[in-house]
Design a protein around this motif. Structure first.
Motif, PDB file in Angstrom:
ATOM      1  N   PRO A   4      12.719 -76.546  30.697  1.00 42.63           N
ATOM      2  CA  PRO A   4      11.379 -76.447  30.116  1.00 42.63           C
ATOM      3  C   PRO A   4      11.326 -75.298  28.952  1.00 42.63           C
ATOM      4  N   GLU A   5      11.641 -74.053  29.435  1.00 42.27           N
ATOM      5  CA  GLU A   5      11.754 -72.978  28.413  1.00 42.27           C
ATOM      6  C   GLU A   5      12.545 -73.380  27.396  1.00 42.27           C
ATOM      7  N   THR A   6      13.685 -74.175  27.219  1.00 40.58           N
ATOM      8  CA  THR A   6      14.438 -74.466  26.255  1.00 40.58           C
ATOM      9  C   THR A   6      13.805 -75.385  25.208  1.00 40.58           C
ATOM     10  N   ARG A   7      13.201 -76.546  25.957  1.00 41.76           N
ATOM     11  CA  ARG A   7      12.223 -77.397  25.163  1.00 41.76           C
ATOM     12  C   ARG A   7      11.230 -76.531  24.316  1.00 41.76           C
ATOM     13  N   ARG A   8      10.408 -75.652  24.805  1.00 46.03           N
ATOM     14  CA  ARG A   8       9.422 -74.833  24.307  1.00 46.03           C
ATOM     15  C   ARG A   8      10.118 -73.991  23.044  1.00 46.03           C
ATOM     16  N   LEU A   9      11.096 -73.401  23.336  1.00 48.49           N
ATOM     17  CA  LEU A   9      11.700 -72.648  22.273  1.00 48.49           C
ATOM     18  C   LEU A   9      12.251 -73.718  21.009  1.00 48.49           C
ATOM     19  N   GLN A  10      12.596 -74.867  21.278  1.00 45.11           N
ATOM     20  CA  GLN A  10      13.095 -75.937  20.295  1.00 45.11           C
ATOM     21  C   GLN A  10      11.799 -76.007  19.324  1.00 45.11           C
ATOM     22  N   GLN A  11      10.656 -76.128  19.975  1.00 45.49           N
ATOM     23  CA  GLN A  11       9.421 -76.437  19.474  1.00 45.49           C
ATOM     24  C   GLN A  11       8.982 -75.269  18.488  1.00 45.49           C
ATOM     25  N   ILE A  12       9.116 -74.155  18.890  1.00 47.09           N
ATOM     26  CA  ILE A  12       8.724 -73.095  18.067  1.00 47.09           C
ATOM     27  C   ILE A  12       9.733 -72.836  17.023  1.00 47.09           C
ATOM     28  N   SER A  13      11.061 -73.248  17.169  1.00 42.46           N
ATOM     29  CA  SER A  13      12.037 -73.135  16.227  1.00 42.46           C
ATOM     30  C   SER A  13      11.620 -74.200  15.180  1.00 42.46           C
ATOM     31  N   ALA A  14      11.528 -75.318  15.462  1.00 44.95           N
ATOM     32  CA  ALA A  14      11.117 -76.454  14.577  1.00 44.95           C
ATOM     33  C   ALA A  14      10.043 -76.222  13.804  1.00 44.95           C
ATOM     34  N   VAL A  15       8.851 -75.366  14.360  1.00 39.07           N
ATOM     35  CA  VAL A  15       7.756 -75.084  13.416  1.00 39.07           C
ATOM     36  C   VAL A  15       7.958 -73.926  12.506  1.00 39.07           C
ATOM     37  N   LEU A  16       8.637 -72.801  12.858  1.00 37.39           N
ATOM     38  CA  LEU A  16       8.852 -71.866  12.135  1.00 37.39           C
ATOM     39  C   LEU A  16       9.776 -71.849  10.930  1.00 37.39           C
ATOM     40  N   ASN A  17      10.768 -72.644  11.247  1.00 37.36           N
ATOM     41  CA  ASN A  17      11.658 -72.981  10.068  1.00 37.36           C
ATOM     42  C   ASN A  17      11.303 -74.429   9.450  1.00 37.36           C
ATOM     43  N   GLN A  18      10.263 -75.136   9.833  1.00 39.05           N
ATOM     44  CA  GLN A  18       9.961 -76.347   9.096  1.00 39.05           C
ATOM     45  C   GLN A  18      10.796 -77.379   9.097  1.00 39.05           C
ATOM     46  N   ARG A  19      11.529 -77.526  10.296  1.00 41.76           N
ATOM     47  CA  ARG A  19      12.406 -78.476  10.384  1.00 41.76           C
ATOM     48  C   ARG A  19      12.232 -79.470  11.674  1.00 41.76           C
ATOM     49  N   ALA A  20      10.970 -79.945  11.849  1.00 44.74           N
ATOM     50  CA  ALA A  20      10.492 -80.814  12.616  1.00 44.74           C
ATOM     51  C   ALA A  20      10.755 -82.275  12.393  1.00 44.74           C
TER      52      ALA A  20
END
Length: 850
Positions: free
Chosen positions: A367-383
């Protein structure tokens, strides 16, 4: 092993703890008379599969009768003699039964407890001090050990279990049962809710008084806030995690691990309330948006900290990851990623996540990996499209990150989901609703991360949120970003003070505030027409660099395109759309409606000339290469290209465009294109090509074109005129005259006169030109109106041909009809010479031509 009939145990009445005599059993077997106490070997007293600490008499319906029968059978004292309950009775032999599945703890009536699992141990905390005899209880069925510890206000009982299943705790009699029987009904779930910014827990059965105690967790060192109840548990899917706290799973009651001293658990109005206290407290969860059930992507702490603490945490996590063993490397990298997320460092977060998952792909399921992936996608505009999938969480924080990812996705990805049937998932209002749910949670994040997310989150809610979402926005504490979002909301609602608020914010020093406010003012000016569209477009162009920093460049370019189109500057609008395609190739679908509108307006509008023509031609040629599957759009593009090539004096390019247009057109429109093409080629001197273009029309009478699909009389006239002109160009006057013989059209008369004049047949020329005068005014008042230069030229031409033909009657007619109208014109002198007027010498001739 005999199964436990738990309903029978739960049916016993609850009696007080005071009973007469101790009861010991040497065997545990079920019998027809559970309430009867017989000999140690023959009588059946206790239900099978249960262990009892201390005296189990409070479990039975008639303990006095049971004690009396016991005394009679053992020769004890009479009933009048009262004996106190023996609390520390030695363990019975029954405790060594290998098939035990239940344990009864004498904790008194209406005693609230809290219990949770800690590895292979069950930790139970009961309100009050209870002396228990746990000596010698070990290795009995699934219960490996039982120990108790008395604290000032509570009793802590630790039960070791060898079974992986979670036991079920229930209040029975003057105590609690702990059962691991396979058929026992599980404890009901605690009801979760919210009261303002607080998280609330409500027992499914209101029984007794709730109590709260704080203890230190010896395993983690965290402060445990324990809510003791008589019913209700917290399952794994109902766990919640926020800044400085985590709600853990429980067997009964509420267990909160708290890192912050500002977090408290209290009981009020029959509920347990988790909230923050103190003047600097922050919202614990979102306001009135929590669903009663649902999981959370737990394990990632994004709480606040000073800049020094955030930098130090990141430095230490990087050093620890560099020195971590291969077994601990993934977790160490996740700690680096968490520290980078709190610091708002998107590039570092993305790199760490990429490397960590390359080394151990299985970690993606955490679960923590998925949350960090979400944060990375938003901060880097790569969703990407995977972000639209539901990931199991329904807490406000989960919904916040789902909304932020949808907001960051390219328009094409959302459009694809929309086409696939996920309309709600791509709806901006739905995205705004998700973001608004977690806005209060966002306030508790570390400042760098919060500052990265707050501008776009609040502005999206202000632009697209419904009434419920905007209410949450209005409740947020004031700040420059929140004030800007509220001003945008006021502008959206056409509030009277919206413009004043935006003007004040347009003078802010923050590069994330003033450009956005200025853009909103320009949009208002365009809508209310207080500025010209071209002025709006120019001013937007001037602040594009600032809007790029504020993350509003895309929307500003769309505003610029809209302003240019409203002002009719199609060439500049086309250039802006081409620039959009180069900058945002993934979002090209966002400007397709504007692009199509520009193409069609260009096809219908006349060319402007100059540099603008060149820009429009470049835009149309680029659009033609992308419209291979859209025939109507291709027709509009080719039409626009042909018009602009004509204005630019490029006949070869115009001919190519018209030929392509003729290939895809049909019916009357296709015939019209061929006529235009023949005219162009005739002007270019290519009579052979012009004749070939007219070959699609039926030979013979000019009216034969009516036999063609979509043919018309006007087209037949055009075809006949063109064929006559081609014949004249090829020096075939007789053939040209034959084409014009049946046509009554001024252009046909002019051509017949031209043929006659070339042959020296002046009478025929006069005969061909005279009908053109029939539509002119007669000798009345209308005849006194001034004649146009073209009309004067025609009169002089007829007069010249009549003079050469010595047609005096025609000359007298011209003098009678147009004598007064020709007075004062530049052609008056020549007209007098031709018609033989007596005062011909009064005015010298202006021109002797004709």
């Amino acid at each position: 092993m005999k199964k436990v009939i738990l309903a029978a145990v739960l049916g016993f009445s609850s009696l007080g703890a005071s009973v007469a005599a101790p009861i010991r059993a040497t065997s545990i077997k079920s019998g027809p008379e559970k309430g009867h106490v017989g000999s140690a070997t023959d009588d059946k007293l206790l239900p099978a599969g249960w262990l009892f600490l201390n005296d189990p008499a409070p479990l039975f319906p008639h303990p006095e009768k049971a004690v009396q029968e016991k005394r009679i059978s053992t020769g004890s004292a009479p009933m009048s003699e009262t004996r106190p309950q023996i609390v520390n009775a030695p363990p019975a032999a029954s405790m060594q039964a290998p098939d035990a599945t239940g344990l009864w703890l004498p904790l008194g009536e209406l005693t609230p407890v809290v219990a949770f699992r800690n590895g292979q141990n069950i930790v139970l905390v009961a309100a009050g001090r209870h002396v228990l005899d746990t000596a010698g209880l070990s290795g009995v069925g699934p219960f490996t050990s039982v120990s108790s510890r008395l604290l000032p206000d509570v009793t802590v009982i630790t039960i070791g279990v060898s079974d992986d299943r979670d036991p079920v705790l229930r209040p029975v009699g003057a105590g609690w049962t702990v059962s691991i029987a396979p058929d026992v009904k599980p404890q009901a779930d605690m009801l979760l809710g919210q009261d303002g910014n607080a998280l609330t827990f409500t027992s499914p059965v209101q029984d007794g008084v709730l109590q709260v105690v704080a203890l230190d967790d010896p395993a983690s060192g965290r402060r445990l806030l324990l809510g003791m109840t008589r019913s209700g548990r917290i399952e794994q899917p109902m766990r919640r995690q926020g800044s400085g706290f985590a709600v853990r799973s429980s067997l009964i009651g509420v267990v909160v691990a708290a890192d912050s001293d500002d977090i408290e658990l209290r009981q009020t109005a029959g509920k347990l309330v988790l909230d923050t206290m103190g003047p600097g407290s922050f919202p614990l969860m979102a306001s009135n948006r929590l669903q009663p059930y649902g999981s959370s992507l737990s394990g990632v702490s994004l709480g606040a900290g000073t800049p020094e603490e955030l930098r130090e945490a990141l430095r230490r996590s990087v050093n620890a990851a560099a020195l971590a063993s291969s077994a601990d490397r993934f977790e160490a990298r996740m700690r680096v990623a968490q520290a980078a997320a709190r610091a708002g460092n998107g590039p570092l977060l993305g790199e760490v996540m990429q490397v960590a998952l390359q080394d151990w792909p299985e970690g993606a399921e955490k679960p923590e990996t998925r949350r960090l992936q979400q944060i990375s996608a938003v901060l880097n505009q790569r969703a990407t499209a995977f972000c639209l999938a539901e990931d199991g969480g329904s807490t406000p924080e989960d919904q916040l990150w789902r909304g932020m990812m949808r907001m960051s996705m390219p328009f094409a990805s959302r459009a694809g989901q929309l086409a696939a049937g996920a309309a709600a998932e791509s709806d901006p209002a739905h995205t705004a609703d998700l973001i608004a749910t977690g806005l209060p949670v966002l306030q508790a994040y570390a400042a760098p991360l919060r500052d990265r997310l707050l501008p776009s989150a609040t502005q999206w809610v202000a632009r697209y949120g419904n009434e419920n979402a905007t209410k949450i926005l209005e409740q947020l504490p004031e700040g420059p970003q929140v004030a800007l979002a509220k001003a945008l909301l006021a502008a959206r609602r056409n509030a009277p003070d919206a413009e004043e608020k935006l003007k004040a914010l347009s003078h802010e020093t923050s590069p994330l505030v003033w450009p956005v406010a200025r853009e909103a003012l320009l949009r208002q000016a365009l809508d209310k027409k207080t500025l010209s569209p071209q002025a709006v477009a120019d001013q937007v162009d001037g602040i594009l660099p600032a809007l790029r920093i504020a993350g509003r460049e895309k929307d500003a370019r769309l505003l610029q395109i809209e302003a240019l189109m409203n002002g009719g500057n199609l060439a500049s609008a086309a250039t802006a759309i081409q620039e959009w395609g180069r900058l945002y190739p993934d979002d090209i679908a966002k400007v397709e409606p504007q692009k199509t509108d520009i193409i069609r307006r260009m096809a219908q509008a006349a060319s402007s000339g100059g540099r603008q023509n060149i820009n429009e031609v470049a835009f149309l040629k680029d659009a033609l290469t992308r419209a291979s599957d859209d025939a109507p759009l291709q027709r509009d593009i080719l039409e626009g290209l042909a018009r602009r090539y004509e204005a630019m004096g490029l006949p070869d390019q115009e001919r190519n465009a018209l030929r392509k247009l003729a290939d895809i057109q049909s019916g009357a429109q296709g015939m019209a294109v061929r006529i235009r093409l023949a005219k162009l080629e005739l002007d270019m001197g290519d009579t052979k090509a012009a004749k070939q273009d007219l070959s699609a029309f039926v030979e013979g009478s000019p009216d034969a074109a009516l036999a063609l699909p979509g043919g018309s009389s006007s087209q037949s006239v055009e075809v006949a005129l063109l064929r006559a002109q081609i014949a004249l160009a090829d020096h075939r006057a007789d053939e040209a005259a034959g084409e014009l013989a049946t046509i009554r059209d001024p252009r046909a008369w002019t051509l017949r006169a031209q043929i006659a004049e070339k042959a020296g047949e002046w009478s025929r020329a006069v005969e061909a030109l005279t009908p053109m005068l029939d539509a002119w005014p007669g000798n009345g008042e209308a005849a006194k109106a001034p004649l146009s230069p073209d009309q004067q030229a025609l009169i002089l031409r007829i007069g010249g041909d009549a003079s050469r033909a010595q047609d005096q009657q025609t000359l007298r007619n011209l003098q009678t009809r147009f004598g007064s109208s020709m007075k004062g014109t530049q052609s008056e002198g020549v007209f007098r010479l031709l018609t033989g007027s007596k005062d011909a010498t009064a005015t010298p001739p202006v021109s002797a031509g004709g």
